[in-house]
Design an enzyme around this catalytic site. Structure first.
Site, short mmCIF file in Angstrom:
data_model
loop_
_atom_site.label_atom_id
_atom_site.label_comp_id
_atom_site.label_asym_id
_atom_site.label_seq_id
_atom_site.Cartn_x
_atom_site.Cartn_y
_atom_site.Cartn_z
N TYR A 20 -17.38 28.09 -4.56
CA TYR A 20 -17.87 28.18 -5.93
C TYR A 20 -16.72 27.85 -6.88
O TYR A 20 -15.94 28.70 -7.26
CB TYR A 20 -18.41 29.57 -6.23
CG TYR A 20 -19.59 29.99 -5.38
CD1 TYR A 20 -20.31 29.06 -4.62
CD2 TYR A 20 -19.99 31.32 -5.32
CE1 TYR A 20 -21.38 29.45 -3.84
CE2 TYR A 20 -21.07 31.72 -4.55
CZ TYR A 20 -21.76 30.79 -3.80
OH TYR A 20 -22.82 31.20 -3.03
N PHE A 28 -31.16 32.94 -4.44
CA PHE A 28 -32.22 32.45 -5.32
C PHE A 28 -33.36 33.47 -5.37
O PHE A 28 -34.52 33.14 -5.14
CB PHE A 28 -32.72 31.09 -4.83
CG PHE A 28 -33.39 30.26 -5.91
CD1 PHE A 28 -33.01 30.34 -7.22
CD2 PHE A 28 -34.41 29.38 -5.58
CE1 PHE A 28 -33.62 29.57 -8.20
CE2 PHE A 28 -35.04 28.61 -6.54
CZ PHE A 28 -34.63 28.71 -7.86
N GLY A 52 -41.68 30.44 -10.12
CA GLY A 52 -42.51 29.24 -10.20
C GLY A 52 -43.74 29.44 -11.06
O GLY A 52 -43.70 30.07 -12.12
#
Length: 290
Positions: free
Chosen positions: A70, A215, A220
């Site tokens: 990262y 995640f 959605g």
């Protein structure tokens, strides 16, 4: 939804002992978004990144997940700047096994000498003598899994890491890894809207392995106005993201969600999800929505 009256809402998420001896509050923080675009380079506002990390700990977070890739290393160094010397109850997990050549470019490298080098660098960047949870970020298909895990086992014997975890693996790979060395955690993509890793989660439940869903907030179409989350969100004065996290915390006691953000306001919203208690009916309705 406001931060709870306790001032440390993460404590409402419950406790889990990683490896049986490393207690953490289940709602943690994922530090990937503290870097620049494409998880590359420095953040636009480094001072805000430091504030986010410090605020996470103030809110009761005791589990912070990062990786050498990262930035690379930007996230680890920000964690050290913000939180070192670390509180006794703070567990920092990091990962190695993905190398970077630019924004949004990720390539698995699992050569033993590379994993050892990255572990040494993570120790230096984080300011640690021992990494509590060190995870193989990806299995390198070009290197025997036994060689990759064997090197991590050596690092564990040397006291440089305490526990070993895996990321994005199948049930078969978990069992292959456990034949080489003890494994305490798995980090796979999993959320309310995408449960393809359900067999891996069930395997982790059976063997008491921590399952760290990355995640975790993806909702959605479920979050659309008039969608399945709308009525439940209104009843709890909560956001769809908070419901997605509350569902994960309810789904299994081995789940350790690590929502990430680069904003203090968004962090406070995420952590407040630990205080959302779903009824049996609400949990089942959300489960059936996908």
């Amino acid at each position: 939804m406001a931060v709870g009256t306790s001032g440390q809402p993460a404590k409402a998420s419950g406790r889990y002992r990683i490896g049986g001896d490393l207690p953490v509050d289940r709602l943690g923080y994922g530090a990937m978004q503290l870097t620049g675009p494409g998880v590359w380079g420095d953040p636009k506002d480094p001072a805000e990144a430091v504030r986010v990390l410090r605020r996470a700990v103030e809110l009761g977070v005791t589990f912070v997940d990062t990786a050498d890739s990262y930035g690379p290393f930007v996230s680890e160094m920000l964690i050290r700047e913000a939180l070192h010397p670390y509180a006794d109850d703070l567990v920092i997990a990091t990962k190695a096994g993905l190398t970077r050549s630019g924004p949004d470019d990720w390539r698995p490298v699992g050569r033993p000498e590379y994993l050892r080098q990255q572990c040494e660098l993570s120790l230096r960047h984080l300011g640690l003598e021992t990494i509590d949870l060190y995870q193989l970020h990806r299995v390198d298909p070009q290197v025997p899994l036994a060689d990759q895990l064997g090197e991590l086992a050596l690092l564990r014997q040397e006291g440089k890491i305490r526990h070993i975890g895996l990321s994005e693996v199948t049930v078969e790979q978990i069992e292959q890894a456990r034949a080489v060395t003890p494994i305490v955690s798995v980090q796979n993509l999993y959320n309310l809207a995408d449960r393809r890793a359900e067999p891996v989660l069930e395997h982790c439940e059976r063997h008491d392995l921590a399952f760290i869903p990355w995640f975790p907030i993806a909702t959605g179409d479920l979050a659309r106005p008039g969608g399945p989350l709308d009525a439940v969100a209104a009843d709890h004065h909560a956001t769809p993201a908070q419901l997605a996290l509350a569902w994960l915390l309810r789904r299994s006691p081995v789940l350790l969600p690590i929502p990430g953000t680069s904003s203090v306001a968004h962090l406070e919203e995420n952590v407040a999800a630990a205080e959302v208690t779903l009824t049996d009916e609400e949990y089942e309705a959300l489960s059936r929505a996908v």
